[in-house]
Write an enzyme that holds these catalytic residues in place. Structure first.
Site, PDB file in Angstrom:
ATOM      1  N   ARG A 228     -40.556  -2.599 -26.206  1.00  0.00           N
ATOM      2  CA  ARG A 228     -40.254  -1.182 -26.369  1.00  0.00           C
ATOM      3  C   ARG A 228     -41.431  -0.350 -25.886  1.00  0.00           C
ATOM      4  O   ARG A 228     -42.597  -0.675 -26.162  1.00  0.00           O
ATOM      5  CB  ARG A 228     -39.958  -0.854 -27.841  1.00  0.00           C
ATOM      6  CG  ARG A 228     -38.621  -1.415 -28.326  1.00  0.00           C
ATOM      7  CD  ARG A 228     -37.458  -0.709 -27.644  1.00  0.00           C
ATOM      8  NE  ARG A 228     -36.160  -1.285 -27.996  1.00  0.00           N
ATOM      9  CZ  ARG A 228     -35.504  -2.158 -27.254  1.00  0.00           C
ATOM     10  NH1 ARG A 228     -36.030  -2.586 -26.126  1.00  0.00           N
ATOM     11  NH2 ARG A 228     -34.318  -2.600 -27.623  1.00  0.00           N
ATOM     12  N   HIS A 276     -36.848  -1.680 -16.398  1.00  0.00           N
ATOM     13  CA  HIS A 276     -36.086  -2.097 -17.576  1.00  0.00           C
ATOM     14  C   HIS A 276     -35.054  -3.165 -17.207  1.00  0.00           C
ATOM     15  O   HIS A 276     -33.847  -3.017 -17.445  1.00  0.00           O
ATOM     16  CB  HIS A 276     -35.400  -0.900 -18.231  1.00  0.00           C
ATOM     17  CG  HIS A 276     -35.112  -1.119 -19.697  1.00  0.00           C
ATOM     18  ND1 HIS A 276     -35.228  -0.131 -20.635  1.00  0.00           N
ATOM     19  CD2 HIS A 276     -34.725  -2.220 -20.379  1.00  0.00           C
ATOM     20  CE1 HIS A 276     -34.916  -0.602 -21.828  1.00  0.00           C
ATOM     21  NE2 HIS A 276     -34.605  -1.882 -21.696  1.00  0.00           N
TER      22      HIS A 276
END
Length: 313
Positions: A228, A276
């Site tokens: 994250r 990502h």
């Protein structure tokens, strides 16, 4: 007939349509899938959900037995005050294997010094740097020992690395030196020649890697963050990269995504940005998890990967 709402972006439906129907058939479920607007909310039994989809208010879904998240992360939905249904996060074989391959690939890249090798393709035969140590002499630390972190730790142990793992609560993983708590974190960071972070986004993990904790790591250490973006204090990491305290960082997740073009990470010589991609849900394997959870819901069995609202994951 089980009525299922596919609450993701409409552009993702073509990837999931055949996969969901095949998974439902394989699980013996008589299910029909609707997209938002095609069925009354109070007629829906299960919501297949993505935070980027159109559903943000769960109040009308009075009949829904569960919300089945398509993402591993639930931080963008777990705090939704309208969500009263059970929430399940996504843990599927394709997502797990993607994370393992990403993490081990970049660990090996740093371990073997591949960046330097690739930068020196200039016709000069160099052997002044010696050879890298064997994996058993390289200390790798994994922050976060949930399903994905544990899978990465197992894979790194199988490659021969000296692996330490850290988690909020104590875990036991064969071949991994497992630590927990604040003191355990400090011990883990002090060992981390290569650090892999697969922690969730919670108030406790925000800015966990900051000026003080980065200073605990061996000088020149490498960081890999497919977990994250909120884990890292960006200014502190940039400062540590500039001084050489951190040798390089490979970052797959960020506070703002897509990462803005003007962000200093893009141009920094010691940062690798990836978009990502470490743990993308695959429609086929994710649909199998969704089908299994619906089967469990219909049979009155416990759901898989049920989110603990208090912990936030």
């Amino acid at each position: 007939m089980i009525r299922v709402l596919f609450a993701d972006k409409a552009e993702n439906w073509p990837r999931y349509e055949a996969a969901l129907n095949a998974a439902f058939a394989q699980a013996g479920l008589n299910a029909e899938v609707f997209q938002p607007g095609e069925a009354a909310p109070d007629s829906i039994d299960y919501i297949v959900y993505s935070p980027q989809g159109p559903v943000q208010d769960f109040t009308p879904f009075t009949r829904a037995k569960a919300v089945l998240n398509l993402w591993a992360g639930v931080e963008r939905v777990v705090g939704n005050a309208t969500l009263t249904q059970p929430l399940c996060r996504m843990v599927d074989a394709g997502l797990e294997r993607g994370m393992v391959e990403y993490a081990t690939g970049h660990v090996l890249r740093y371990h073997l010094g591949l960046d330097a090798t690739l930068a020196q393709q200039d016709g000069i035969w160099r052997h002044d740097g010696g050879v890298p140590p064997l994996a058993r002499n390289r200390s790798v630390v994994v922050l976060g020992l949930g399903a994905l972190g544990a899978a990465c730790a197992h894979a790194l142990v199988a490659l021969g690395f000296d692996v330490t793992g850290w988690s909020r609560t104590q875990k036991e993983i064969t071949g991994v030196a497992c630590l927990s708590g604040p003191d355990g974190l400090n011990q883990a960071l002090s060992r981390a020649e290569i650090l892999v972070s697969i922690l969730p986004d919670t108030p406790e993990t925000t800015d966990l890697l900051n000026a003080q904790t980065l200073a605990l790591m061996p000088k020149g250490a490498a960081i890999i963050n497919p977990g994250r973006g909120t884990l890292i204090d960006d200014d502190a990491l940039l400062a540590a990269l500039n001084t050489g305290q951190i040798g390089h960082a490979t970052l797959d997740v960020f506070r703002i995504e897509p990462l803005p073009p003007e962000h200093p990470y893009w141009a920094h010589p010691r940062v690798t940005v990836t978009p990502h991609i470490a743990a993308e849900s695959r429609a086929e394997t994710a649909s199998e998890v969704v089908a299994e959870n619906i089967r469990r819901g219909e049979a009155g069995e416990p759901f898989l990967y049920l989110v603990d609202r208090a912990r936030g994951y």
